[in-house]
Write a protein that holds these residues in place. Sequence first.
Motif, PDB file in Angstrom:
ATOM      1  N   HIS A 171       0.851  -1.195   0.000  1.00 47.25           N
ATOM      2  CA  HIS A 171       0.000   0.000   0.000  1.00 47.25           C
ATOM      3  C   HIS A 171       0.884   1.241   0.000  1.00 47.25           C
ATOM      4  O   HIS A 171       2.110   1.116   0.133  1.00 47.25           O
ATOM      5  N   SER A 173       0.733   3.496   2.245  1.00 48.25           N
ATOM      6  CA  SER A 173       0.839   4.002   3.625  1.00 48.25           C
ATOM      7  C   SER A 173       2.281   4.165   4.146  1.00 48.25           C
ATOM      8  O   SER A 173       2.528   5.054   4.963  1.00 48.25           O
ATOM      9  N   GLN A 176       3.571   7.589   4.498  1.00 44.63           N
ATOM     10  CA  GLN A 176       3.247   8.361   5.719  1.00 44.63           C
ATOM     11  C   GLN A 176       4.462   8.382   6.644  1.00 44.63           C
ATOM     12  O   GLN A 176       4.869   9.439   7.136  1.00 44.63           O
ATOM     13  N   ARG A 197       0.166  -6.559  -4.764  1.00 43.05           N
ATOM     14  CA  ARG A 197      -0.331  -7.683  -3.952  1.00 43.05           C
ATOM     15  C   ARG A 197      -0.491  -8.896  -4.854  1.00 43.05           C
ATOM     16  O   ARG A 197      -0.849  -8.741  -6.028  1.00 43.05           O
ATOM     17  N   GLN A 210      -2.450   3.315  -5.822  1.00 41.52           N
ATOM     18  CA  GLN A 210      -3.181   3.938  -4.716  1.00 41.52           C
ATOM     19  C   GLN A 210      -2.776   5.390  -4.577  1.00 41.52           C
ATOM     20  O   GLN A 210      -1.711   5.806  -5.043  1.00 41.52           O
ATOM     21  N   GLU A 212      -2.410   7.909  -1.326  1.00 38.32           N
ATOM     22  CA  GLU A 212      -2.450   8.047   0.126  1.00 38.32           C
ATOM     23  C   GLU A 212      -2.669   9.521   0.449  1.00 38.32           C
ATOM     24  O   GLU A 212      -2.154  10.396  -0.260  1.00 38.32           O
ATOM     25  N   PHE A 251      -8.287  -0.738  10.478  1.00 36.92           N
ATOM     26  CA  PHE A 251      -6.922  -0.732   9.948  1.00 36.92           C
ATOM     27  C   PHE A 251      -6.017  -0.569  11.159  1.00 36.92           C
ATOM     28  O   PHE A 251      -6.335   0.229  12.047  1.00 36.92           O
ATOM     29  N   PHE A 253      -3.359   0.976  11.488  1.00 36.65           N
ATOM     30  CA  PHE A 253      -2.674   2.280  11.581  1.00 36.65           C
ATOM     31  C   PHE A 253      -3.622   3.461  11.769  1.00 36.65           C
ATOM     32  O   PHE A 253      -3.186   4.610  11.786  1.00 36.65           O
ATOM     33  N   THR A 254      -4.911   3.204  11.893  1.00 36.71           N
ATOM     34  CA  THR A 254      -5.850   4.302  12.174  1.00 36.71           C
ATOM     35  C   THR A 254      -6.800   3.890  13.293  1.00 36.71           C
ATOM     36  O   THR A 254      -7.140   2.724  13.444  1.00 36.71           O
ATOM     37  N   GLY A 284     -10.483   3.619   2.164  1.00 37.05           N
ATOM     38  CA  GLY A 284     -10.305   3.375   3.590  1.00 37.05           C
ATOM     39  C   GLY A 284      -9.661   4.590   4.234  1.00 37.05           C
ATOM     40  O   GLY A 284      -8.850   5.271   3.601  1.00 37.05           O
ATOM     41  N   CYS A 285     -10.045   4.851   5.504  1.00 35.62           N
ATOM     42  CA  CYS A 285      -9.495   6.047   6.140  1.00 35.62           C
ATOM     43  C   CYS A 285      -9.621   5.958   7.659  1.00 35.62           C
ATOM     44  O   CYS A 285     -10.169   4.995   8.189  1.00 35.62           O
ATOM     45  N   GLY A 286      -9.157   6.985   8.319  1.00 38.34           N
ATOM     46  CA  GLY A 286      -9.305   7.041   9.770  1.00 38.34           C
ATOM     47  C   GLY A 286      -8.378   8.087  10.359  1.00 38.34           C
ATOM     48  O   GLY A 286      -7.667   8.781   9.637  1.00 38.34           O
ATOM     49  N   ALA A 307      -5.761  10.035   7.874  1.00 36.72           N
ATOM     50  CA  ALA A 307      -5.106   9.437   6.700  1.00 36.72           C
ATOM     51  C   ALA A 307      -6.172   8.704   5.909  1.00 36.72           C
ATOM     52  O   ALA A 307      -7.205   8.306   6.456  1.00 36.72           O
ATOM     53  N   PHE A 308      -5.938   8.610   4.609  1.00 34.47           N
ATOM     54  CA  PHE A 308      -6.858   7.812   3.794  1.00 34.47           C
ATOM     55  C   PHE A 308      -6.085   7.179   2.642  1.00 34.47           C
ATOM     56  O   PHE A 308      -4.989   7.637   2.281  1.00 34.47           O
ATOM     57  N   GLY A 309      -6.647   6.107   2.109  1.00 35.66           N
ATOM     58  CA  GLY A 309      -6.016   5.451   0.966  1.00 35.66           C
ATOM     59  C   GLY A 309      -7.093   5.082  -0.030  1.00 35.66           C
ATOM     60  O   GLY A 309      -8.107   4.483   0.339  1.00 35.66           O
TER      61      GLY A 309
HETATM   62  N1  PHE Z   1      -3.552   1.322   3.361  1.00 34.84           N
HETATM   63  C1  PHE Z   1      -4.935   0.932   3.394  1.00 34.84           C
HETATM   64  C2  PHE Z   1      -5.189  -0.143   2.332  1.00 34.84           C
HETATM   65  O1  PHE Z   1      -4.363  -0.327   1.488  1.00 34.84           O
HETATM   66  C3  PHE Z   1      -5.855   2.107   3.140  1.00 34.84           C
HETATM   67  C4  PHE Z   1      -5.787   3.142   4.202  1.00 34.84           C
HETATM   68  C5  PHE Z   1      -4.885   4.167   4.146  1.00 34.84           C
HETATM   69  C6  PHE Z   1      -6.641   3.086   5.297  1.00 34.84           C
HETATM   70  C7  PHE Z   1      -4.823   5.144   5.138  1.00 34.84           C
HETATM   71  C8  PHE Z   1      -6.608   4.020   6.287  1.00 34.84           C
HETATM   72  C9  PHE Z   1      -5.703   5.045   6.180  1.00 34.84           C
HETATM   73  O2  PHE Z   1      -6.198  -0.804   2.336  1.00 34.84           O
END
Ligand code: PHE
Length: 355
Positions: A171, A173, A176, A197, A210, A212, A251, A253-254, A284-286, A307-309
Motif C-alpha cells: 500500500h 501508507s 506516511q 499484492r 493507490q 495516500e 486498519f 494504523f488508524t 479506507g481512512c481514519g 489518513a486515507f487510501g
Molecule cells: N492502506 C490501506 C489499504 O491499502 C488504506 C488506508 C490508508 C486506510 C490510510 C486508512 C488510512 O487498504
Amino acid sequence: MNDLATLQQQIFNKFSQLKNKEDLENLRIEVLGKKGSVSKLFQDLATIDKDKKKEFASQLNILKSKILEEFNKYSSKFGQDELEKKLHSETIDVTLPTPKKPQGKIHPVSQVIDELTCIFAELGFSVAEGPDIENEYNNFTALNTPPNHPARDMHDTFYLDENKQTLLRTHTSPVQIRTMLNDKPPFKIIAPGRTYRCDSDQTHTPMFHQLEGLYVDKNVTMADLRGCLDYFLKKFFEVDQIKMRFRPSHFPFTEPSAEVDIGYEIKDGKITIGQGDKWLEILGCGMVHPNVLKNAKVDSRKYQGYAFGVGIDRLAMLKYGINDLRSFFESDVRWLEHFGFNANDVPSNYRGLAR
Ligand code: PHE
C-alpha cells in the motif's frame, strides 16, 4: 558593319530560342568565350587598317554590350524561373490538416493521478513519494502492524528475500512514515504510486495504484476528513452532491477507522455516481493511530491527523466507464487509443479536469 548587324541578328535569334540556364551558358561560350564569335572579332582588330579600326572597335563594343545586356536579361529570367519552380514544388499549405501519424496517448491512470493532484493541491496538499521496494518496517511494523498481526495476511505480500525484510509495498501508507520521519509537523501530503499484492482477477491485478492522503496538525478532526473527502469526490466526479457514508472498519494504523461508500445508481446501462440507493466502497481512512505518530517521532499529545487510501485504478474505471481492470495493463494500443487522453489536455482546476 553589315556583317556585324547580321551577326547580331543571328545571336539574338539564338537568345530567343534558349530554354534554360545551360543553353544560355553554352551560348555565352559560343559568343564570348575565348574562341567565341565575338571574341574572335576583337582578336581580328589587330589586323585591321588603322583608319577603320577605331570605328570597327566602337561598333564591336556596342555589340558586345548589347549581347551582355541580353545575356543578363536571360540570366535573371532563368534564375527567376528556377526560383519559382522551386517555390512551387516546395510549398506547404499550413492550413491543411496534418497527415495522420501514430500519436501517443496519456493512460487513464496517469490522467487520474493528474486530476487528483490538481484537486488536492487546491486543498493545500503537496505530493510526496516513496519507493516501490520497501522495507518491512515502513510497510508494516511502523504502521502498527507487528509481525504475526493478522492484517499482514490480508495483504498477500510479495517478499523479495527469505527473511521477509524487503518487499514490494502492499500500500502507499509507508509514505506516511517516510514523510513524517523526514520532516517536522504539520504534514499535508498526498502520495500517488504503484502498489503490489499477489492477487489477480477481473477487479484485482498484482500491480495497482493507490493514492495516500495524510494531514497531521494540531487540531485536525474526523470532521475535517469528511469535509476533505466530500470536496474531493464531488470535484473528481464533477457532481454537485455526493451521497457518502462512513462504515466502521479496522486498519491497524488508524483509530477510529472507516471505509467510505458512495451512492450510485444504474439507469439504462449507465452508472450515475453520487446519488441512488446502491453503495459502492471507495476508500479506507481514519485518524492516524498514536502508535504510528510515535514510531514516526511525532508528539501524539500535540499532534493528531487523518489518513486515507484510495484505489486510483478503481476511480479511473468508475469515471471513464472501463470495466476490466486487467485491460489497464495489457498495453493494447487500440484500447489506449480509445480510453487514452490527448497529451495537450492537461487537467487543471480552472480549465476543467477532463476532456
Ligand atoms: N492502506 C490501506 C489499504 O491499502 C488504506 C488506508 C490508508 C486506510 C490510510 C486508512 C488510512 O487498504
